[in-house]
Design a protein around this motif. Structure first.
Motif, PDB file in Angstrom:
ATOM      1  N   MET A  58      -7.647  30.865  -3.673  1.00 18.79           N
ATOM      2  CA  MET A  58      -7.749  29.797  -4.643  1.00 18.79           C
ATOM      3  C   MET A  58      -7.138  30.166  -5.990  1.00 18.79           C
ATOM      4  SD  MET A  58      -8.900  27.285  -3.044  1.00 18.79           S
ATOM      5  CE  MET A  58      -9.345  26.068  -4.273  1.00 18.79           C
TER       6      MET A  58
ATOM      7  N   VAL B 233       3.065  15.513  -8.060  1.00 16.24           N
ATOM      8  CA  VAL B 233       2.534  14.411  -7.250  1.00 16.24           C
ATOM      9  C   VAL B 233       3.321  14.335  -5.945  1.00 16.24           C
ATOM     10  CG1 VAL B 233       2.222  11.915  -7.087  1.00 16.24           C
ATOM     11  CG2 VAL B 233       1.668  13.090  -9.220  1.00 16.24           C
ATOM     12  N   ALA B 234       4.645  14.421  -6.054  1.00 17.10           N
ATOM     13  CA  ALA B 234       5.482  14.344  -4.860  1.00 17.10           C
ATOM     14  C   ALA B 234       5.152  15.474  -3.887  1.00 17.10           C
ATOM     15  CB  ALA B 234       6.957  14.407  -5.249  1.00 17.10           C
ATOM     16  N   LEU B 235       4.974  16.694  -4.416  1.00 16.61           N
ATOM     17  CA  LEU B 235       4.670  17.840  -3.563  1.00 16.61           C
ATOM     18  C   LEU B 235       3.313  17.710  -2.883  1.00 16.61           C
ATOM     19  CD1 LEU B 235       5.809  21.103  -5.378  1.00 16.61           C
ATOM     20  CD2 LEU B 235       6.351  20.429  -3.047  1.00 16.61           C
TER      21      LEU B 235
ATOM     22  N   VAL C 294       7.488   7.737  -4.916  1.00 12.43           N
ATOM     23  CA  VAL C 294       7.359   9.055  -5.533  1.00 12.43           C
ATOM     24  C   VAL C 294       7.941  10.136  -4.628  1.00 12.43           C
ATOM     25  CG1 VAL C 294       5.710  10.811  -6.274  1.00 12.43           C
ATOM     26  CG2 VAL C 294       5.373   8.444  -6.962  1.00 12.43           C
ATOM     27  N   MET C 295       7.664  10.046  -3.326  1.00 15.66           N
ATOM     28  CA  MET C 295       8.200  11.076  -2.428  1.00 15.66           C
ATOM     29  C   MET C 295       9.721  10.974  -2.321  1.00 15.66           C
ATOM     30  SD  MET C 295       5.421  11.652   0.605  1.00 15.66           S
ATOM     31  CE  MET C 295       5.251   9.967   1.145  1.00 15.66           C
TER      32      MET C 295
ATOM     33  N   SER D  98       7.829  24.050  11.034  1.00 15.51           N
ATOM     34  CA  SER D  98       6.941  22.923  10.822  1.00 15.51           C
ATOM     35  C   SER D  98       6.888  22.023  12.057  1.00 15.51           C
ATOM     36  CB  SER D  98       7.428  22.143   9.612  1.00 15.51           C
ATOM     37  OG  SER D  98       6.436  21.300   9.136  1.00 15.51           O
TER      38      SER D  98
ATOM     39  N   LEU E 224       1.568  14.776  -2.268  1.00 17.67           N
ATOM     40  CA  LEU E 224       1.315  13.563  -1.498  1.00 17.67           C
ATOM     41  C   LEU E 224       1.277  13.784   0.020  1.00 17.67           C
ATOM     42  CD1 LEU E 224       3.055  10.628  -3.384  1.00 17.67           C
ATOM     43  CD2 LEU E 224       0.667  10.776  -2.689  1.00 17.67           C
TER      44      LEU E 224
ATOM     45  N   LEU F   4       5.489  14.346 -12.080  1.00 17.75           N
ATOM     46  CA  LEU F   4       6.179  13.671 -10.971  1.00 17.75           C
ATOM     47  C   LEU F   4       6.421  14.618  -9.799  1.00 17.75           C
ATOM     48  CD1 LEU F   4       7.661  11.322  -9.660  1.00 17.75           C
ATOM     49  CD2 LEU F   4       9.681  11.870 -11.014  1.00 17.75           C
ATOM     50  N   VAL F   5       6.900  15.820 -10.090  1.00 17.73           N
ATOM     51  CA  VAL F   5       7.219  16.730  -8.984  1.00 17.73           C
ATOM     52  C   VAL F   5       5.931  17.228  -8.321  1.00 17.73           C
ATOM     53  CG1 VAL F   5       7.433  18.925 -10.224  1.00 17.73           C
ATOM     54  CG2 VAL F   5       8.839  18.510  -8.244  1.00 17.73           C
TER      55      VAL F   5
ATOM     56  N   PHE G   1      -2.328   7.051  -5.015  1.00 15.53           N
ATOM     57  CA  PHE G   1      -1.196   6.702  -4.147  1.00 15.53           C
ATOM     58  C   PHE G   1      -1.434   7.190  -2.722  1.00 15.53           C
ATOM     59  CE2 PHE G   1       2.213   6.530  -7.749  1.00 15.53           C
ATOM     60  CZ  PHE G   1       1.460   5.557  -8.375  1.00 15.53           C
ATOM     61  N   GLY G   2      -1.991   8.392  -2.602  1.00 15.92           N
ATOM     62  CA  GLY G   2      -2.206   8.997  -1.290  1.00 15.92           C
ATOM     63  C   GLY G   2      -3.202   8.199  -0.461  1.00 15.92           C
TER      64      GLY G   2
ATOM     65  N   ARG H 176       5.218  18.171   4.370  1.00 18.17           N
ATOM     66  CA  ARG H 176       4.049  18.935   3.954  1.00 18.17           C
ATOM     67  C   ARG H 176       4.394  20.384   3.616  1.00 18.17           C
ATOM     68  NH1 ARG H 176      -0.458  19.925   8.075  1.00 18.17           N
ATOM     69  NH2 ARG H 176       1.335  19.723   9.432  1.00 18.17           N
TER      70      ARG H 176
ATOM     71  N   ARG I 258      -5.512  22.394  -7.609  1.00 13.03           N
ATOM     72  CA  ARG I 258      -5.169  23.801  -7.478  1.00 13.03           C
ATOM     73  C   ARG I 258      -3.663  23.999  -7.586  1.00 13.03           C
ATOM     74  NH1 ARG I 258      -4.842  27.763  -2.318  1.00 13.03           N
ATOM     75  NH2 ARG I 258      -3.522  26.087  -1.586  1.00 13.03           N
TER      76      ARG I 258
ATOM     77  N   PRO J 261       3.968   2.865  -3.622  1.00 14.58           N
ATOM     78  CA  PRO J 261       3.954   3.893  -4.666  1.00 14.58           C
ATOM     79  C   PRO J 261       4.190   5.294  -4.114  1.00 14.58           C
ATOM     80  CG  PRO J 261       2.008   2.470  -4.824  1.00 14.58           C
ATOM     81  CD  PRO J 261       2.705   2.109  -3.555  1.00 14.58           C
ATOM     82  N   ALA J 262       3.504   5.639  -3.022  1.00 12.98           N
ATOM     83  CA  ALA J 262       3.653   6.983  -2.456  1.00 12.98           C
ATOM     84  C   ALA J 262       5.072   7.199  -1.955  1.00 12.98           C
ATOM     85  CB  ALA J 262       2.647   7.189  -1.319  1.00 12.98           C
TER      86      ALA J 262
ATOM     87  N   ILE K 166      -1.999  12.569   1.980  1.00 16.44           N
ATOM     88  CA  ILE K 166      -1.923  11.432   2.891  1.00 16.44           C
ATOM     89  C   ILE K 166      -2.449  11.825   4.262  1.00 16.44           C
ATOM     90  CG2 ILE K 166      -0.311   9.948   4.171  1.00 16.44           C
ATOM     91  CD1 ILE K 166       1.481   9.994   1.678  1.00 16.44           C
TER      92      ILE K 166
ATOM     93  N   ARG L  87       7.912  30.411   2.129  1.00 16.26           N
ATOM     94  CA  ARG L  87       7.808  29.572   0.935  1.00 16.26           C
ATOM     95  C   ARG L  87       7.483  30.386  -0.323  1.00 16.26           C
ATOM     96  NH1 ARG L  87       3.582  25.274   1.230  1.00 16.26           N
ATOM     97  NH2 ARG L  87       4.850  24.156  -0.245  1.00 16.26           N
TER      98      ARG L  87
ATOM     99  N   GLY M 266      10.932  12.438  -5.738  1.00 17.41           N
ATOM    100  CA  GLY M 266      10.584  13.831  -6.018  1.00 17.41           C
ATOM    101  C   GLY M 266      10.885  14.792  -4.879  1.00 17.41           C
ATOM    102  N   LEU M 267      11.102  14.290  -3.672  1.00 20.86           N
ATOM    103  CA  LEU M 267      11.369  15.202  -2.551  1.00 20.86           C
ATOM    104  C   LEU M 267      12.693  14.896  -1.855  1.00 20.86           C
ATOM    105  CD1 LEU M 267       7.805  15.238  -0.869  1.00 20.86           C
ATOM    106  CD2 LEU M 267       8.672  16.801  -2.595  1.00 20.86           C
TER     107      LEU M 267
ATOM    108  N   TYR N 164       0.810  -1.210   0.000  1.00 21.68           N
ATOM    109  CA  TYR N 164       0.000   0.000   0.000  1.00 21.68           C
ATOM    110  C   TYR N 164       0.850   1.270   0.000  1.00 21.68           C
ATOM    111  CZ  TYR N 164      -4.572  -2.155   0.751  1.00 21.68           C
ATOM    112  OH  TYR N 164      -5.737  -2.831   0.596  1.00 21.68           O
TER     113      TYR N 164
END
Lengths: 296, 272
Positions: free
Chosen positions: A115, B143-145, A21-22, A280, B147, B140-141, B84-85, B111, B201, A17-18, B151, A228, A25-26, A14
């Motif tokens: 938004m 989705v990573a940002l 990707v993280m 954070s 997730l 990809l970037v 994925f999330g 986050r 968004r 995949p997440a 989650i 940010r 990508g992170l 489960y």
């Protein structure tokens, strides 16, 4: 528990995949930024030409007046904008707390500024503040005030950036505070009223202390966003004039893609990451969704 | 006295709404003005609207291409993030396994990762992986940002689903994956809606990473804005027309799903 009945591998299937990707990508980019901060390397040149420079980039960063200016600008921006947003947002929520008919429509309208794309927000306000045909000059002209080049002078450009942020994010504070107030047990305020507390006493001694945890999280989230953000100011002033609106995130972007100093930009990224991670963690201390559930 | 109270209440709410809406209205109106009307020193509310700016950005600006890129990227990023999330949030909420603590705290901290931190390394890594200037690189970037937030938002929703429901389904002969699809997923709709809106968004609005990671073929709508800012100034009519196109989907979402948006905004601190 269900998990006892099935294979141990299931949870990993489960999360795989997440997590992948993280990681790609992170986490991997963060590690790469850390690595790059120790090298002098030009974008587009082969990696073999990169020169190990040790902590040179960090020393250069800490010794650079521009970096300190950018940090000071960002801090001043965060303090000023967030303080104004918190005061305005909470005051409005306290005043408009009583549920009224049609509140849903108003709340919808208040969500709008958050938004739409930051890039659009930047565009809109750059136009509003424009020196020669901006509606703000037109408006002040009605009161006999001479038109100004708002975004061309350091002080007014900085204030314009603060005003734009207040416009965009006060509704967020308002909505958070309103949700907190409306989630409050009415028996508490009722008890205060019966005990003869004045309106002001009820606000400062009862309501604000009760919603304090939520206000703290809201405050920290706004501060994090201040560090940010770069897109609004990218379009509005691109950090200028001089460094008057040079927010830290924008400073990193410029160091990397305008000055082409990858090492320094990476060192700056690590510093930004440290600042935001600290804030954070403070959010987690104030409200930890994991711990709260487990103690229930 | 009560009626006066209510009147003041509504007056303030209306004034605030005007403040929120006015800048957006200025954007929309300017997009329909001619160059001459825009450069007029006095602001005009009433004028003969023109479609010239929209025609210009569509015909010469290739905005149809950027629009398509933006749509593909946003829809793909949203779909993948949700899939994925949800899976990851489900595992975190329902299973005890080695690494669960690290993963949950990791997502909470990630986050708030600033996009500016990612800009340089992602550009470098994507180049070596050969996914620079491709739509999948941007997806990809994004989705990573998205997730970590997704989650964490869905985790709260899954926690509220009673475990007995799943146990009952399991006793009836449902395998673990079927329990997930048939029992859990339908109950998550409000959470999924909020997560979908926030993911879409970010993917739709994001400018800086897209600007760095795409070329003129793969550029998204927000990144194409830079085409209208030149050394000599800003092409206001065209840029506002592009701005209207960018602002439109989030505007629609806001009016259709304000409730889910507020759920997403307040989920972290207020309840959950």
């Amino acid at each position: 528990m269900i998990s006892a009945r099935i294979s141990r591998a299931v949870p990993y299937v489960y999360i795989a995949p997440a997590v992948l990707v993280m990681a790609a990508g992170l986490l991997w980019p963060i590690a790469k930024a850390a690595q790059l901060s120790f090298y002098d390397w030009g974008m587009g040149t082969p990696w073999e030409t990169a020169r190990w420079t040790g902590t040179e980039a960090f020393v250069a960063m800490l010794g650079s007046p521009q970096v300190w200016t950018s940090l000071a600008v960002t801090l001043a921006f965060v303090v000023l904008a967030v303080a104004a947003e918190m005061c305005l947002g909470v005051a409005l929520a306290l005043f408009l707390e009583r549920p009224v008919r049609g509140m849903r429509v108003f709340r919808t309208i208040f969500v709008l500024p958050m938004m739409i794309a930051p890039i659009c927000v930047g565009l809109i306000w750059r136009y509003l503040f424009d020196a020669s045909y901006g509606p703000i000059n037109h408006l002040t002209g009605l009161f006999g005030i001479a038109p100004r080049s708002w975004l061309a002078a350091p002080e007014t450009a900085f204030l314009a950036m603060v005003v734009t942020d207040i416009w965009q994010w006060t509704p967020f504070v308002f909505i958070m505070a309103l949700a907190a107030l409306q989630g409050m047990d009415t028996a508490v305020t009722e008890a205060a009223r019966i005990d003869g507390a004045s309106t002001w006493q009820t606000i400062f001694l009862v309501k604000l202390p009760i919603i304090k945890p939520i206000l703290i999280v809201t405050l920290l989230m706004r501060m994090i966003d201040g560090f940010r953000g770069l897109e609004v100011i990218y379009v509005m002033t691109f950090g200028g004039p001089g460094q008057a609106t040079d927010l830290f995130s924008l400073h990193i972007y410029k160091a990397a893609f305008v000055s082409q100093k990858l090492g320094v930009a990476s060192a700056l990224s690590i510093l930004l990451l440290a600042i935001v991670t600290l804030l954070s963690l403070a959010v987690l201390l104030a409200a930890n969704p994991l711990r709260r559930r487990e103690s229930d | 006295m009560r009626r006066l109270d209510a009147l003041v209440h509504y007056l303030i709410l209306t004034a605030l709404s005007v403040v929120c809406l006015l800048p957006v209205i200025v954007l929309a109106l300017t997009a329909f003005k001619t160059e001459r009307q825009i450069f007029d020193t006095s602001w005009s509310w009433f004028f003969m609207p023109t479609m010239d700016n929209f025609r210009a950005v569509i015909e010469d600006g290739h905005i149809d291409r950027y629009l398509k890129n933006s749509l593909v990227i946003s829809i793909a990023a949203t779909a993948i993030t949700l899939l994925f999330g949800t899976m990851c949030a489900y595992a975190l909420a329902r299973f005890r396994f080695l690494g669960r603590g690290t993963l949950s705290y990791g997502t909470l901290v990630l986050r708030t990762l600033p996009p500016a931190v990612l800009a340089v390394p992602v550009f470098v890594i994507w180049s070596t992986w050969g996914i620079n200037d491709t739509l999948s690189g941007v997806i990809l970037v994004y989705v990573a940002l998205n997730l970590p937030f997704t989650i964490w938002l869905l985790y709260g929703f899954i926690e509220q689903v009673p475990e007995e429901l799943e146990e009952a389904a399991a006793i009836d002969g449902c395998g673990p994956f079927r329990v997930f699809w048939v029992v859990i997923l339908p109950l998550l709709k409000p959470g999924l809606a909020a997560a979908a809106i926030f993911t879409f968004r970010l993917a739709w609005n994001e400018f800086i990473l897209s600007f760095i990671l795409t070329n003129r073929h793969t550029r998204t709508l927000p990144a194409s804005i830079s085409n209208y800012i030149t050394d000599t100034g800003v092409e206001w009519g065209k840029i506002m027309a592009a701005g209207v196109l960018i602002a439109l989907p989030p505007l629609v979402f806001t009016f259709v799903a304000a409730k889910q948006i507020i759920t997403g905004l307040t989920a972290g601190a207020v309840k959950g």
